[in-house]
Design a protein around this motif. Structure first.
Motif, mmCIF file in Angstrom:
data_model
loop_
_atom_site.group_PDB
_atom_site.id
_atom_site.type_symbol
_atom_site.label_atom_id
_atom_site.label_comp_id
_atom_site.label_asym_id
_atom_site.label_seq_id
_atom_site.Cartn_x
_atom_site.Cartn_y
_atom_site.Cartn_z
ATOM 1 N N ALA A 168 32.372 49.941 -47.597
ATOM 2 C CA ALA A 168 33.556 49.463 -46.876
ATOM 3 C C ALA A 168 33.146 48.719 -45.620
ATOM 4 N N LYS A 169 32.154 49.241 -44.912
ATOM 5 C CA LYS A 169 31.669 48.565 -43.711
ATOM 6 C C LYS A 169 31.056 47.209 -44.053
ATOM 7 N N ALA A 170 30.261 47.165 -45.110
ATOM 8 C CA ALA A 170 29.633 45.909 -45.520
ATOM 9 C C ALA A 170 30.684 44.882 -45.929
ATOM 10 N N GLU A 171 31.708 45.319 -46.655
ATOM 11 C CA GLU A 171 32.778 44.403 -47.051
ATOM 12 C C GLU A 171 33.531 43.882 -45.833
ATOM 13 N N THR A 172 33.804 44.777 -44.896
ATOM 14 C CA THR A 172 34.518 44.375 -43.684
ATOM 15 C C THR A 172 33.691 43.381 -42.868
ATOM 16 N N VAL A 173 32.399 43.637 -42.737
ATOM 17 C CA VAL A 173 31.520 42.719 -42.020
ATOM 18 C C VAL A 173 31.501 41.357 -42.720
ATOM 19 N N ILE A 204 33.831 40.030 -44.604
ATOM 20 C CA ILE A 204 35.120 39.368 -44.398
ATOM 21 C C ILE A 204 35.186 38.755 -42.997
ATOM 22 N N PHE A 205 34.800 39.527 -41.986
ATOM 23 C CA PHE A 205 34.848 39.014 -40.612
ATOM 24 C C PHE A 205 33.869 37.858 -40.398
ATOM 25 N N ALA A 206 32.692 37.932 -41.016
ATOM 26 C CA ALA A 206 31.702 36.857 -40.867
ATOM 27 C C ALA A 206 32.213 35.552 -41.477
ATOM 28 N N VAL A 207 32.772 35.632 -42.663
ATOM 29 C CA VAL A 207 33.295 34.420 -43.305
ATOM 30 C C VAL A 207 34.539 33.931 -42.569
ATOM 31 N N PHE A 208 35.359 34.848 -42.089
ATOM 32 C CA PHE A 208 36.522 34.455 -41.288
ATOM 33 C C PHE A 208 36.080 33.706 -40.032
ATOM 34 N N ALA A 209 35.005 34.162 -39.392
ATOM 35 C CA ALA A 209 34.486 33.482 -38.199
ATOM 36 C C ALA A 209 34.015 32.068 -38.549
ATOM 37 N N GLY A 253 45.964 18.458 -47.300
ATOM 38 C CA GLY A 253 44.963 19.056 -46.419
ATOM 39 C C GLY A 253 45.567 20.038 -45.438
ATOM 40 N N ASN A 254 46.698 19.682 -44.825
ATOM 41 C CA ASN A 254 47.356 20.586 -43.887
ATOM 42 C C ASN A 254 47.809 21.871 -44.558
ATOM 43 N N ILE A 255 48.187 21.788 -45.808
ATOM 44 C CA ILE A 255 48.578 22.996 -46.544
ATOM 45 C C ILE A 255 47.344 23.818 -46.892
ATOM 46 N N LEU A 256 46.338 23.170 -47.480
ATOM 47 C CA LEU A 256 45.163 23.890 -47.973
ATOM 48 C C LEU A 256 44.369 24.590 -46.871
ATOM 49 N N ILE A 257 44.222 23.935 -45.718
ATOM 50 C CA ILE A 257 43.358 24.557 -44.704
ATOM 51 C C ILE A 257 43.981 25.788 -44.048
ATOM 52 N N PHE A 258 45.277 25.995 -44.232
ATOM 53 C CA PHE A 258 45.904 27.185 -43.640
ATOM 54 C C PHE A 258 46.153 28.307 -44.647
ATOM 55 N N ILE A 259 45.860 28.078 -45.925
ATOM 56 C CA ILE A 259 45.986 29.158 -46.911
ATOM 57 C C ILE A 259 45.050 30.316 -46.566
ATOM 58 N N PRO A 260 43.761 30.064 -46.276
ATOM 59 C CA PRO A 260 42.901 31.192 -45.908
ATOM 60 C C PRO A 260 43.386 31.938 -44.667
ATOM 61 N N LEU A 261 43.944 31.225 -43.699
ATOM 62 C CA LEU A 261 44.451 31.902 -42.503
ATOM 63 C C LEU A 261 45.549 32.891 -42.884
ATOM 64 N N GLY A 262 46.438 32.484 -43.783
ATOM 65 C CA GLY A 262 47.485 33.389 -44.250
ATOM 66 C C GLY A 262 46.915 34.633 -44.920
ATOM 67 N N VAL A 263 45.855 34.451 -45.708
ATOM 68 C CA VAL A 263 45.217 35.592 -46.380
ATOM 69 C C VAL A 263 44.549 36.505 -45.356
ATOM 70 N N ILE A 314 39.027 40.699 -51.291
ATOM 71 C CA ILE A 314 38.983 39.731 -50.186
ATOM 72 C C ILE A 314 37.523 39.457 -49.802
ATOM 73 N N ALA A 315 36.692 40.495 -49.803
ATOM 74 C CA ALA A 315 35.267 40.316 -49.487
ATOM 75 C C ALA A 315 34.589 39.415 -50.518
ATOM 76 N N VAL A 316 34.870 39.651 -51.790
ATOM 77 C CA VAL A 316 34.280 38.824 -52.851
ATOM 78 C C VAL A 316 34.756 37.379 -52.725
ATOM 79 N N LEU A 317 36.054 37.182 -52.547
ATOM 80 C CA LEU A 317 36.587 35.825 -52.386
ATOM 81 C C LEU A 317 36.014 35.148 -51.142
ATOM 82 N N SER A 318 35.855 35.921 -50.073
ATOM 83 C CA SER A 318 35.270 35.366 -48.851
ATOM 84 C C SER A 318 33.842 34.917 -49.097
ATOM 85 N N LEU A 319 33.063 35.759 -49.749
ATOM 86 C CA LEU A 319 31.667 35.404 -50.026
ATOM 87 C C LEU A 319 31.566 34.213 -50.978
#
Length: 192
Positions: free
Chosen positions: A24-29, A31-36, A87-97, A170-175
């Motif tokens: 769980a910690k590895a997945e959270t890290v 997710i946060f790394a890819v989010f950054a 582009g404006n739609i696509l770049i904010f889809i990850p933010l919503g997730v 979410i971790a898999v999709l992020s990676l």
């Protein structure tokens, strides 16, 4: 059950619990790394891809830019319009997730409000520092993207039902998206 079998059962449960916690910690890290990286890409694309003072325009009339794109019959404008709208739609889809994952217990409207606030803040900064066109249509399109991301997260949560499985997904999709964000952030020269 004797004392020895209880001790064995306790040690059998221990490592799997620790493994789940480490996982769980590895997945959270992850997710946060890819989010950054994603956030750095957004910052670069939306605020740092133009020189300060290079462009300042403000549109506060909803759908005016989109209507202009639709009514223009120039082939060059069509490509720019498609890239801008999609582009404006696509770049904010990850933010919503990501915001949905971070605030999974919040009401959907609060998540939409968060996405909208980010979009409005970007448009204000673009206008103040003249690093792009401040356009209400961009806010609308960004919110559409954010809502698609929120709905995607909600659908994923409904299908998987357990937060640990949602986190794993979410971790898999992020990676999986990591090479895309690295490519856009470090390889592509963004000219807008």
């Amino acid at each position: 059950m004797d004392v020895r079998s209880q001790a064995t059962a306790a040690t059998d449960d221990g490592p799997s619990w620790r493994f789940t916690t480490k996982r769980a910690k590895a997945e959270t890290v992850a997710i946060f790394a890819v989010f950054a990286l994603y956030a750095a890409f957004l910052l670069r694309l939306l605020l740092l891809s133009r020189a300060p003072g290079s462009e300042r325009s403000i549109n506060l009339i909803p759908f005016a830019s989109i209507a202009e794109y639709v009514s223009s019959h120039s082939s060059g404008t069509g490509r720019v319009a498609f890239a801008n709208v999609v582009g404006n739609i696509l770049i904010f889809i990850p933010l919503g997730v990501y915001v949905s994952w971070l605030r999974h217990r919040s009401a959907a409207w609060l998540t939409v409000l968060t996405v909208a606030s980010v979009s409005v803040a970007v448009e204000i900064i673009q206008g103040v520092f003249a690093v792009g066109a401040s356009d209400i249509d961009d806010v609308i399109l960004n919110c559409v993207g954010g809502i698609i991301g929120i709905l995607t997260f909600r659908l994923l949560s409904a299908i998987l039902r357990e937060q640990s499985l949602v986190r794993t997904a979410i971790a898999v999709l992020s990676l999986l998206s990591l090479p895309v964000w690295c490519y856009f952030l470090f390889v592509v020269r963004l000219h807008m």
